[in-house]
Design a protein around this motif. Structure first.
Motif, PDB file in Angstrom:
ATOM      1  N   LYS A   1       1.009  -1.425  -0.016  1.00  0.00           N
ATOM      2  CA  LYS A   1       0.101   0.130   0.044  1.00  0.00           C
ATOM      3  C   LYS A   1       0.887   1.322   0.010  1.00  0.00           C
ATOM      4  O   LYS A   1       1.957   1.332   0.547  1.00  0.00           O
ATOM      5  CB  LYS A   1      -0.814   0.115   1.115  1.00  0.00           C
ATOM      6  N   PRO A   2       0.332   2.318  -0.647  1.00  0.00           N
ATOM      7  CA  PRO A   2       1.234   3.558  -0.507  1.00  0.00           C
ATOM      8  C   PRO A   2       0.780   4.178   0.624  1.00  0.00           C
ATOM      9  O   PRO A   2      -0.141   4.086   1.497  1.00  0.00           O
ATOM     10  CB  PRO A   2       0.684   4.207  -2.088  1.00  0.00           C
ATOM     11  N   CYS A   3       1.398   5.674   0.861  1.00  0.00           N
ATOM     12  CA  CYS A   3       1.301   6.293   1.802  1.00  0.00           C
ATOM     13  C   CYS A   3       1.656   7.949   1.593  1.00  0.00           C
ATOM     14  O   CYS A   3       2.342   8.002   0.329  1.00  0.00           O
ATOM     15  CB  CYS A   3       1.914   6.051   2.997  1.00  0.00           C
ATOM     16  N   TRP A   4       1.161   8.691   2.422  1.00  0.00           N
ATOM     17  CA  TRP A   4       1.916  10.247   2.394  1.00  0.00           C
ATOM     18  C   TRP A   4       2.260  10.548   3.755  1.00  0.00           C
ATOM     19  O   TRP A   4       1.752  10.005   4.600  1.00  0.00           O
ATOM     20  CB  TRP A   4       0.766  11.022   1.584  1.00  0.00           C
ATOM     21  N   ARG A   5       2.855  11.764   3.820  1.00  0.00           N
ATOM     22  CA  ARG A   5       3.277  12.449   5.021  1.00  0.00           C
ATOM     23  C   ARG A   5       2.305  13.428   5.230  1.00  0.00           C
ATOM     24  O   ARG A   5       1.607  14.414   4.609  1.00  0.00           O
ATOM     25  CB  ARG A   5       4.678  13.274   4.919  1.00  0.00           C
ATOM     26  N   GLY A   6       1.769  13.296   6.539  1.00  0.00           N
ATOM     27  CA  GLY A   6       0.572  14.103   6.978  1.00  0.00           C
ATOM     28  C   GLY A   6       1.207  15.324   8.077  1.00  0.00           C
ATOM     29  O   GLY A   6       2.429  15.568   7.946  1.00  0.00           O
ATOM     30  N   SER A   7       0.519  16.370   8.384  1.00  0.00           N
ATOM     31  CA  SER A   7       1.038  17.541   8.758  1.00  0.00           C
ATOM     32  C   SER A   7      -0.088  18.032   9.765  1.00  0.00           C
ATOM     33  O   SER A   7      -1.360  17.463   9.766  1.00  0.00           O
ATOM     34  CB  SER A   7       1.276  18.598   7.822  1.00  0.00           C
ATOM     35  N   GLU A   8       0.056  19.244  10.347  1.00  0.00           N
ATOM     36  CA  GLU A   8      -1.057  19.898  11.229  1.00  0.00           C
ATOM     37  C   GLU A   8      -1.014  21.433  10.874  1.00  0.00           C
ATOM     38  O   GLU A   8      -0.739  22.157  11.747  1.00  0.00           O
ATOM     39  CB  GLU A   8      -0.532  19.778  12.772  1.00  0.00           C
ATOM     40  N   VAL A   9      -0.778  21.851   9.795  1.00  0.00           N
ATOM     41  CA  VAL A   9      -0.363  23.050   9.234  1.00  0.00           C
ATOM     42  C   VAL A   9       0.676  23.452   9.820  1.00  0.00           C
ATOM     43  O   VAL A   9       0.711  24.634  10.893  1.00  0.00           O
ATOM     44  CB  VAL A   9      -1.796  23.956   9.737  1.00  0.00           C
ATOM     45  N   ASP A  10       1.779  22.958   9.664  1.00  0.00           N
ATOM     46  CA  ASP A  10       2.981  23.247  10.334  1.00  0.00           C
ATOM     47  C   ASP A  10       4.097  24.289   9.669  1.00  0.00           C
ATOM     48  O   ASP A  10       3.471  25.196   8.587  1.00  0.00           O
ATOM     49  CB  ASP A  10       4.009  21.964   9.971  1.00  0.00           C
ATOM     50  N   LEU A  11       4.856  24.720  10.393  1.00  0.00           N
ATOM     51  CA  LEU A  11       5.832  25.851   9.891  1.00  0.00           C
ATOM     52  C   LEU A  11       6.976  25.246   9.308  1.00  0.00           C
ATOM     53  O   LEU A  11       7.086  23.953   8.955  1.00  0.00           O
ATOM     54  CB  LEU A  11       6.330  26.601  10.887  1.00  0.00           C
ATOM     55  N   GLY A  12       7.994  26.025   8.635  1.00  0.00           N
ATOM     56  CA  GLY A  12       8.995  25.609   7.817  1.00  0.00           C
ATOM     57  C   GLY A  12       9.863  24.275   8.498  1.00  0.00           C
ATOM     58  O   GLY A  12      10.251  23.498   7.750  1.00  0.00           O
ATOM     59  N   ILE A  13      10.249  24.371   9.878  1.00  0.00           N
ATOM     60  CA  ILE A  13      11.015  23.414  10.075  1.00  0.00           C
ATOM     61  C   ILE A  13      10.310  21.926  10.138  1.00  0.00           C
ATOM     62  O   ILE A  13      10.977  21.110   9.481  1.00  0.00           O
ATOM     63  CB  ILE A  13      11.561  23.568  11.474  1.00  0.00           C
ATOM     64  N   SER A  14       9.225  21.739  10.711  1.00  0.00           N
ATOM     65  CA  SER A  14       8.581  20.663  10.559  1.00  0.00           C
ATOM     66  C   SER A  14       8.083  20.137   8.905  1.00  0.00           C
ATOM     67  O   SER A  14       8.343  18.954   8.724  1.00  0.00           O
ATOM     68  CB  SER A  14       7.097  20.526  11.307  1.00  0.00           C
TER      69      SER A  14
END
Length: 377
Positions: free
Chosen positions: A292-305
């Motif tokens: 199965k494929p995937c992707w990288r999630g986030s939380e409306v991050d800033l540039g470092i994350s």
């Protein structure tokens, strides 16, 4: 020379761009959801929650940087600072750092890997095993919208080169009308991912809301129903006719082992992962073994994350679905001297040593709240 001699944590609030979240007329009245995800009724709180920027400095003068998730505990950060002072960064177990809270763990992991990469003269993705790609396709993203606004946001993202646009939604949103308007304005130029964050609750509601949706516009559906309803996921995967995705978000204290239940049941077509680097690569490997494929999630991050997310996506063999790295569409600043480079909806993975970025000290001072924590050897 590789001993950690000082750490500094600076709280910042970087506001969202005007109009980048919900439509003005769409308010969220689900107070339980708002409290859990810190969104507020207009979702402005989702992007405007405080974060902490961590700077970790070695005896040789090198500094590594990290960024916490939203609304991290200052007290837990204070405790973690003391854990690292006096430690040799090359003798730490990089996969199991002395931090337990997941909302701050990734920030300290980022600092450590940034420093180690600088010491060894390699990018972070090399420390994760090596890169499979030098660019990462990225989604557009927004909150809940009117049908006209949904189409306009998707069109704007398409014009920037994004191939996928992700919408947050609840059971009050007319998603059928969203896809109709997007089809009219964008044609076949962009795909849509709907993410109700489990707010459609059950199979019956999901099937009703998806009735009449323009399926050829859809990339898929993420977390429509409760995670515990594995049989419901299996039913929707079989009967909807579009891919069904499951989000594993370690900062929300989900256990990495939660994925095993879905693997055994073959209940998802792919996954969205966010959390610390080594754990995300591990999750991606499990998904890869499942085919199965995937992707990288986030939380409306800033540039470092987001930069760390690029290194993670680059080092994950099956991270082929566009990732949730979209902050330049939402935030007013990323706190980097040189922003992430996007071309045709894809972000370039930094090739410099460590994270390959430089913290913008002027921007840090501009957006800091006045809360600063320090530790020294």
């Amino acid at each position: 020379m590789t001993t950690i001699v000082s750490l500094r944590a600076t709280e910042v609030i970087v506001p969202a761009k005007a109009g980048s979240l919900n439509s003005e007329t769409v308010l969220d009245k689900d107070t339980a959801f708002a409290q859990k995800f810190l969104t507020g009724e207009s979702w402005t709180e989702f992007a405007n929650q405080p974060k902490w920027i961590i700077e970790m400095t070695l005896a040789n003068g090198l500094t590594g940087v990290g960024e916490t998730y939203r609304s991290a505990s200052g007290e837990l950060i204070r405790e973690a600072l003391q854990e690292f002072v006096g430690k040799d960064v090359l003798k730490l177990n990089w996969r199991r750092l002395p931090v337990t809270d997941q909302r701050i763990y990734e920030a300290f992991e980022s600092c450590v890997l940034d420093l180690v990469g600088k010491l060894l003269h390699v990018p972070v993705h090399q420390l994760l095993g090596g890169a499979y790609r030098n660019t990462v396709n990225c989604m557009g993203w927004t909150g809940r919208r009117t049908p006209e606004d949904a189409a306009q946001k998707a069109f704007e993202a398409m014009q920037k080169g994004h191939k996928v646009f992700k919408f947050k939604c609840s059971d009050e949103d007319p998603v059928r009308l969203w896809t109709e308007e997007i089809k009219k304005q964008c044609g076949d130029g962009i795909k849509v991912l709907l993410d109700p964050n489990q707010r459609w609750n059950d199979v019956k509601t999901t099937m009703k809301l998806m009735d009449g949706v323009e399926m050829d516009v859809m990339l898929g559906l993420e977390d429509p129903i409760l995670h515990a309803d594995v049989e419901g996921f299996k039913y929707l995967k079989k009967h909807l006719g579009i891919p069904l995705y499951r989000h594993i978000s370690l900062p929300y204290t989900q256990d990495i082992r939660d994925m095993i239940t879905f693997v055994r049941a073959d209940a998802a077509d792919g996954y969205n992962f966010n959390g610390s680097a080594y754990n995300c690569v591990l999750l991606a490997e499990i998904a890869h073994l499942e085919g199965k494929p995937c992707w990288r999630g986030s939380e409306v991050d800033l540039g470092i994350s987001e930069t760390m997310g690029l290194h993670i996506a680059a080092a994950s063999i099956n991270c082929t679905i566009p990732s949730d790295i979209f902050g330049e569409l939402v935030r007013v600043d990323d706190l980097l001297t040189d922003p992430i480079v996007f071309e045709n909806g894809a972000a370039k993975v930094p090739q410099g040593h460590g994270l390959g970025i430089t913290l913008d000290q002027d921007a840090l001072r501009k957006y800091q709240t006045g809360k600063i924590l320090t530790a020294h050897s």
